[in-house]
Motif scaffolding. Sequence first.
Motif, PDB file in Angstrom:
ATOM      1  N   PRO A   1       1.307  -1.311  -0.297  1.00 47.09           N
ATOM      2  CA  PRO A   1      -0.213   0.014  -0.016  1.00 47.09           C
ATOM      3  C   PRO A   1       0.698   1.095   0.299  1.00 47.09           C
ATOM      4  CG  PRO A   1      -0.988  -1.432   1.957  1.00 47.09           C
ATOM      5  CD  PRO A   1       0.533  -2.473   1.001  1.00 47.09           C
ATOM      6  N   ASP A   2       0.605   2.610  -0.650  1.00 45.45           N
ATOM      7  CA  ASP A   2       0.947   3.660  -0.820  1.00 45.45           C
ATOM      8  C   ASP A   2       1.326   4.174   0.592  1.00 45.45           C
ATOM      9  OD1 ASP A   2       0.808   3.972  -3.173  1.00 45.45           O
ATOM     10  OD2 ASP A   2      -0.764   4.903  -3.371  1.00 45.45           O
ATOM     11  N   ASP A   3       0.297   3.376   2.093  1.00 43.94           N
ATOM     12  CA  ASP A   3       0.631   3.952   3.400  1.00 43.94           C
ATOM     13  C   ASP A   3       1.325   3.374   4.144  1.00 43.94           C
ATOM     14  OD1 ASP A   3      -1.376   2.662   3.106  1.00 43.94           O
ATOM     15  OD2 ASP A   3      -2.555   4.037   4.485  1.00 43.94           O
ATOM     16  N   PHE A   4       2.201   2.598   3.414  1.00 48.86           N
ATOM     17  CA  PHE A   4       3.066   1.592   4.528  1.00 48.86           C
ATOM     18  C   PHE A   4       4.061   1.734   4.877  1.00 48.86           C
ATOM     19  CE2 PHE A   4       5.462  -2.645   4.780  1.00 48.86           C
ATOM     20  CZ  PHE A   4       4.489  -4.017   5.521  1.00 48.86           C
ATOM     21  N   THR A   5       4.583   1.816   6.205  1.00 45.00           N
ATOM     22  CA  THR A   5       5.688   2.397   6.830  1.00 45.00           C
ATOM     23  C   THR A   5       6.539   1.446   6.333  1.00 45.00           C
ATOM     24  OG1 THR A   5       4.286   3.628   8.369  1.00 45.00           O
ATOM     25  CG2 THR A   5       6.146   3.303   8.570  1.00 45.00           C
ATOM     26  N   TRP A   6       7.569   1.608   6.314  1.00 46.03           N
ATOM     27  CA  TRP A   6       9.195   1.075   6.693  1.00 46.03           C
ATOM     28  C   TRP A   6       9.524   1.633   7.222  1.00 46.03           C
ATOM     29  CZ3 TRP A   6       8.812  -3.112   3.249  1.00 46.03           C
ATOM     30  CH2 TRP A   6       8.393  -3.470   2.345  1.00 46.03           C
ATOM     31  N   GLY A   7      10.503   0.654   8.146  1.00 44.61           N
ATOM     32  CA  GLY A   7      11.378   1.589   9.382  1.00 44.61           C
ATOM     33  C   GLY A   7      11.941   0.044   9.768  1.00 44.61           C
TER      34      GLY A   7
ATOM     35  N   PRO B   1      -5.293  -4.049  13.358  1.00 44.60           N
ATOM     36  CA  PRO B   1      -4.614  -3.987  12.691  1.00 44.60           C
ATOM     37  C   PRO B   1      -2.831  -4.378  12.109  1.00 44.60           C
ATOM     38  CG  PRO B   1      -5.925  -2.094  12.524  1.00 44.60           C
ATOM     39  CD  PRO B   1      -6.093  -2.987  13.774  1.00 44.60           C
ATOM     40  N   LEU B   2      -1.695  -4.615  12.322  1.00 41.80           N
ATOM     41  CA  LEU B   2      -0.339  -4.846  12.349  1.00 41.80           C
ATOM     42  C   LEU B   2       0.603  -4.037  12.135  1.00 41.80           C
ATOM     43  CD1 LEU B   2      -1.050  -9.199  12.137  1.00 41.80           C
ATOM     44  CD2 LEU B   2      -1.917  -7.936  14.168  1.00 41.80           C
ATOM     45  N   VAL B   3       1.342  -4.296  12.915  1.00 39.85           N
ATOM     46  CA  VAL B   3       2.779  -3.627  11.874  1.00 39.85           C
ATOM     47  C   VAL B   3       4.046  -4.780  13.170  1.00 39.85           C
ATOM     48  CG1 VAL B   3       4.631  -1.465  12.681  1.00 39.85           C
ATOM     49  CG2 VAL B   3       2.165  -1.685  12.513  1.00 39.85           C
TER      50      VAL B   3
ATOM     51  N   GLU C   1      -3.749 -12.498   1.253  1.00 43.05           N
ATOM     52  CA  GLU C   1      -4.921 -12.180   2.153  1.00 43.05           C
ATOM     53  C   GLU C   1      -5.376 -11.721   2.934  1.00 43.05           C
ATOM     54  OE1 GLU C   1      -3.181 -16.501   2.291  1.00 43.05           O
ATOM     55  OE2 GLU C   1      -2.646 -17.304   0.489  1.00 43.05           O
ATOM     56  N   GLY C   2      -5.775 -10.768   2.955  1.00 42.06           N
ATOM     57  CA  GLY C   2      -6.521 -10.102   3.415  1.00 42.06           C
ATOM     58  C   GLY C   2      -6.250  -9.864   5.265  1.00 42.06           C
ATOM     59  N   VAL C   3      -5.382 -10.133   5.564  1.00 39.16           N
ATOM     60  CA  VAL C   3      -4.413  -9.572   6.530  1.00 39.16           C
ATOM     61  C   VAL C   3      -3.877  -8.177   6.496  1.00 39.16           C
ATOM     62  CG1 VAL C   3      -2.252  -9.809   8.390  1.00 39.16           C
ATOM     63  CG2 VAL C   3      -3.419 -12.053   7.213  1.00 39.16           C
ATOM     64  N   ASP C   4      -4.497  -7.985   7.593  1.00 37.29           N
ATOM     65  CA  ASP C   4      -4.326  -5.503   7.816  1.00 37.29           C
ATOM     66  C   ASP C   4      -2.891  -5.572   8.278  1.00 37.29           C
ATOM     67  OD1 ASP C   4      -4.570  -2.853   7.922  1.00 37.29           O
ATOM     68  OD2 ASP C   4      -6.267  -2.662   8.711  1.00 37.29           O
ATOM     69  N   VAL C   5      -1.654  -5.925   7.389  1.00 39.82           N
ATOM     70  CA  VAL C   5      -0.586  -5.241   8.195  1.00 39.82           C
ATOM     71  C   VAL C   5      -0.664  -3.957   7.905  1.00 39.82           C
ATOM     72  CG1 VAL C   5       2.261  -5.588   7.741  1.00 39.82           C
ATOM     73  CG2 VAL C   5       0.292  -7.182   7.722  1.00 39.82           C
TER      74      VAL C   5
END
Length: 588
Positions: A6-12, A352-354, A394-398
């Motif tokens: 996703p465009d707003d996915f956080t890479w850290g 939601p997972l991180v 598959e639908g897991v919200d990360v």
Amino acid sequence: MKLEFPDDFTWGASSSSYQVEGAWDADGKGLSIWDIFVERENTIWRGQHGRVACDHYHQFKEDVALMAQMGIAAYGFSISWPRVMPDGTGRLNEAGLSFYEALVDELLAHGIEPWVTLFHWDLPYELFLRGGWLNRSIPGWFADYTKVIVDRLSDRVSHWITMKDPQCFIGLGYHSGRHAPGHKLGMRDALLAGHHALLAHGRSVQAIREYAKLPPMVGWSPSCSVYRPATDSMDDVNAAREATSAVYPKALWNTRWWSDPVILGGYPEEGLRVYGNAVPKVPEADFGVMKQPIDFYGCNIFQAPPVQMGKDLQPVASELEPGEAISTYGWTQNPNCLYWGPRFIYDMYKLPLVITENGCSTLDRVSLDGGVHDSNRVDFMVGNLLCLQRAMSEGVDVRGYFHWSLTDNFEWQEGYRQRYGLIHVDYTTQVRTLKDSAYCYKEIIGSNGQSLQRHVHSENQPVPFVVKEAMRYIESSISEVFNVKTIAAHLNCHPDFLSRRFKQHTGVSLSAHIRSVRVGHARHLLHNPNVLIGDVADLCGFSDRIHFSKVFKKEMGITPGQYQKRFQDDPGEEMHPAIEIAQNPRSV
């Protein structure tokens, strides 16, 4: 498979205070339980300690610049409680608070989002003397400490994690004795200490939400005890799900005993049955304090041991396949941990997972060419992210991924034996060197995951001929001046077709790949402090020195001349195989 995130996915990337900061007694800092624990004999590998570690306290500006060079969007770090409150309660240490303010400001100046963890195991020693996690007053102390940090930083910080890994700082610190403070208590006392930790989490969330100046995003980050099926059979999948959900007798290493109170408001029935009389007798109102609304569930996942369904329809451990990759820590490196783990955790709690920690330890060293070629970590990272993307598809919200760790660091009872970092640290000189995994991560971040595609190989999806030939042409003609049109003419195809096919397969543009290869070759040549910048430009196919310098600085964050200055002649030797730093001089 489309590998976009996703465009707003956080890479850290992540770290923790005691493991990287050093400056253990500087500027008014109080003692932590780890400062005392490392003084015991036969507790830490080779008697090592974190008194200097990576000296992040003095060198944070260099470390932030390296993060920016990699394109990291968020930095997960922890606050040292005794650095800001030397006694754990009461008086404040202004120098300690100023350090974290300066770190946050430096991150924001480089466009990096600070993610603050309030507790990562380094309890103030003065609170240990008052009982530590066994004292029912500690949730209040932790709430007061939380308020201090929120008051000082929440005008610039919006992402908060209350604590990390209660399974570790309680299980290893109060039950097995392997970690600070080194207690070997019975299950009854260990569970009571754990109960107080969960109360402290709840009180901390309340304080964050009450006092935060910016709208807060609040989570917590336990060690995720996850398992994977030994085979693709539905029986083994169910066994892995049950094992991930289980609570085991005489052990604190599980997921649900720690997470159910935080999210569902009570201990799991299986845990009450398994722990029996050891379960602490506590007021029912405690669970209302523990169960505070959180915005994300932080997953610390490093491995997922395989299990299978036993004859009695109970999960049983499965042997690793012969030759299966393991880290130097002895943990399996099967990448499916980041498929099954998030899938099972998300099924349990629907939050939601991180991925707040994920990484592996390998035997890293600076090679004679000045680089750190950690191919095992590259494979681990790529494989785990591919599996994570599968779970997400598959639908897991990360919502984000934080690699553990930013730098090599003090790895608790393992001392400096284990290296987890994207950045190699020479603990004697404090020289930093970006590893191959750092450059790989930069590419992944820059393409928002699309570059993972180049690592996907299958007989059904062979590398397209034009892509393979374009890569071969670039490598063999690196000293020549060419561009996408030149390669397309060589392959007798249209430039747009070539560019499109290249990006579809690799996830990065062909022009970006050409720049990356040229700059990589330039880095290698610049290890020689006597080579002329103009000659390097010619040997790497740049049209002129000015263009070379602009491209190099854009890619590396510093000029070729600044980079070359890191490599000095060793007196008495014709040439010293110098260590690559690839960054500005460290700030002291």
